[in-house]
Design a protein around this motif. Sequence first.
Motif, PDB file in Angstrom:
ATOM      1  N   VAL A 108    -112.811 -52.788 -47.578  1.00 25.45           N
ATOM      2  CA  VAL A 108    -112.174 -53.385 -48.749  1.00 25.45           C
ATOM      3  C   VAL A 108    -111.278 -54.544 -48.334  1.00 25.45           C
ATOM      4  O   VAL A 108    -111.367 -55.647 -48.871  1.00 25.45           O
ATOM      5  N   ASP A 109    -110.390 -54.316 -47.377  1.00 20.67           N
ATOM      6  CA  ASP A 109    -109.472 -55.364 -46.952  1.00 20.67           C
ATOM      7  C   ASP A 109    -108.602 -54.847 -45.815  1.00 20.67           C
ATOM      8  O   ASP A 109    -108.676 -53.671 -45.434  1.00 20.67           O
ATOM      9  N   ARG A 110    -107.753 -55.735 -45.297  1.00 22.69           N
ATOM     10  CA  ARG A 110    -106.742 -55.344 -44.328  1.00 22.69           C
ATOM     11  C   ARG A 110    -105.600 -54.639 -45.054  1.00 22.69           C
ATOM     12  O   ARG A 110    -105.162 -55.084 -46.119  1.00 22.69           O
ATOM     13  N   ARG A 111    -105.125 -53.549 -44.461  1.00 21.80           N
ATOM     14  CA  ARG A 111    -104.002 -52.838 -45.056  1.00 21.80           C
ATOM     15  C   ARG A 111    -102.787 -53.757 -45.184  1.00 21.80           C
ATOM     16  O   ARG A 111    -102.060 -53.714 -46.177  1.00 21.80           O
ATOM     17  N   ALA A 112    -102.600 -54.606 -44.154  1.00 23.68           N
ATOM     18  CA  ALA A 112    -101.429 -55.485 -44.155  1.00 23.68           C
ATOM     19  C   ALA A 112    -101.526 -56.553 -45.242  1.00 23.68           C
ATOM     20  O   ALA A 112    -100.508 -57.143 -45.619  1.00 23.68           O
ATOM     21  N   ASP A 113    -102.745 -56.819 -45.754  1.00 22.34           N
ATOM     22  CA  ASP A 113    -102.933 -57.857 -46.769  1.00 22.34           C
ATOM     23  C   ASP A 113    -102.894 -57.307 -48.195  1.00 22.34           C
ATOM     24  O   ASP A 113    -102.979 -58.082 -49.151  1.00 22.34           O
ATOM     25  N   LEU A 114    -102.798 -55.984 -48.302  1.00 24.59           N
ATOM     26  CA  LEU A 114    -102.779 -55.361 -49.621  1.00 24.59           C
ATOM     27  C   LEU A 114    -101.631 -55.903 -50.475  1.00 24.59           C
ATOM     28  O   LEU A 114    -100.499 -56.019 -50.017  1.00 24.59           O
TER      29      LEU A 114
END
Length: 481
Positions: free
Chosen positions: A377-383
Amino acid sequence: MIPNWLLQRAYLTPHKIALSFGDEKWTFVQLKDRALTLARKLSANDLNEGDRIALLGPSNAEMVFVIHACMLAGLEIVMLNSRLTEKEIAWQLDDSGASAVLVFDGLENNVAQSNVQTLLFSKVKESAEEPIELQEQWESDRTLTIMYTSGTTGFPKGVRQTVGNHVSSALSSVLNLGLAEDDVWLCAMPLFHISGFSILARSVLYGMEVRLYEKFDAIQAAKEIQTGTVTRMSVVALTLDKILRELEKKDAVAHLSFKTMLAGGGPVPVDYLDRAQNRKIPVLQTYGMTETSSQTATLAASDAIRKIGSAGKPLFFNQIKIKDANNAGDKGEVLIRGPHVTPGYIGRFIELDPLEDGWLPTGDIGYFDEEGYLYIVDRRADLIISGGENIYPAEIENVLAAHPGILEVGVCGQEHAEWGSVPIAFIVASGSLEVDELTAFCEERLARYKVPKVFRFVDQLPRNASNKLLRRELKEWTGLK
């Protein structure tokens, strides 16, 4: 024990083409001879078995010879990113404890801030040769390469990659993709990056030709894919889009012999995958990282259309699970284990165990569907958390990438007094676009809270040497007027 890659390959298929660059070609035995000569010259410069050295150079044929020379000489190679600043390179050299840095001529200013001994490639070439004792067998746990992570969450980490890591990665890949006698892998990825180096590793392990580009060239790559001079290629979303645009200009399709477009570095917009299908390009999304010596999961060719958007299933020797997930579709952090996972770090992070309870936490958010296919889905840090709702930038980028007037898009969160954070989009447009038009385009396809609150038009987006979007820099841009 694992056979010395190049020695074994030059023995098995000495006259098969190993490398092509521009108009020149080298067989595996010629590659071995060039590398062996350089290895002896490295020895004459007091670089010996077990030493850790750093390497800074372009992605050309000479770089390939030097990389193989270092491996023949028994050196640990710290692969330096030539696009980093002098300060960043100096930090990595200091952290790595390298005894010397081998630098290609013209790049010496990049190491000007470091106190590490600098050895110019031209000096090595002019050196005498000293005999070396070649290791015909390598220990599986021998550290072969060290690559620094991009430092998205703090200081970069120097990641160790062993002989066994690289071999496991290459074998897992070939069990999934298959191998043909005429395979030629187009490498336009930087050799200092895991995606580029892994192609060199596959070359000597498979007996496969590498078609090397010093820099990505969309026009030339499209031509080679169309005419059938290459059969496989590694890309990220940006480079895939550029190749598709070149083929679309000529209404051309890939040659029947072209088997695989391996797409990594983050989710690929579904629109790109649809366009690739129209160009007869089989795009297989893959998922991996520096700590996993390239691929961990890759979509099989037979599933490319049925599971569009998926990174596939774990490769043969690898395992993946989603933290705290109980059911299909539950999103969580992706955890990995297997023989391709790094044994650890160097420098300031040498005491840090990369594993938690035997699993590597990736910092990426993903899920498995009902059939066990992985979706990143995505990077956790970019959430982005807006008013308590989770927003994944890649989902918004996926939608905007389908707009015909958008060349590139990057999305990140911007602080907001009421909602905590809201999405903001940075757009590289092909012509004139109106904000109202983009807002309406998004509102038709996204929940209202996911629609970017600001659209900024820019000339280019921040990317690393592999053309991967750097969202941490986008976040810095949100504070600019």
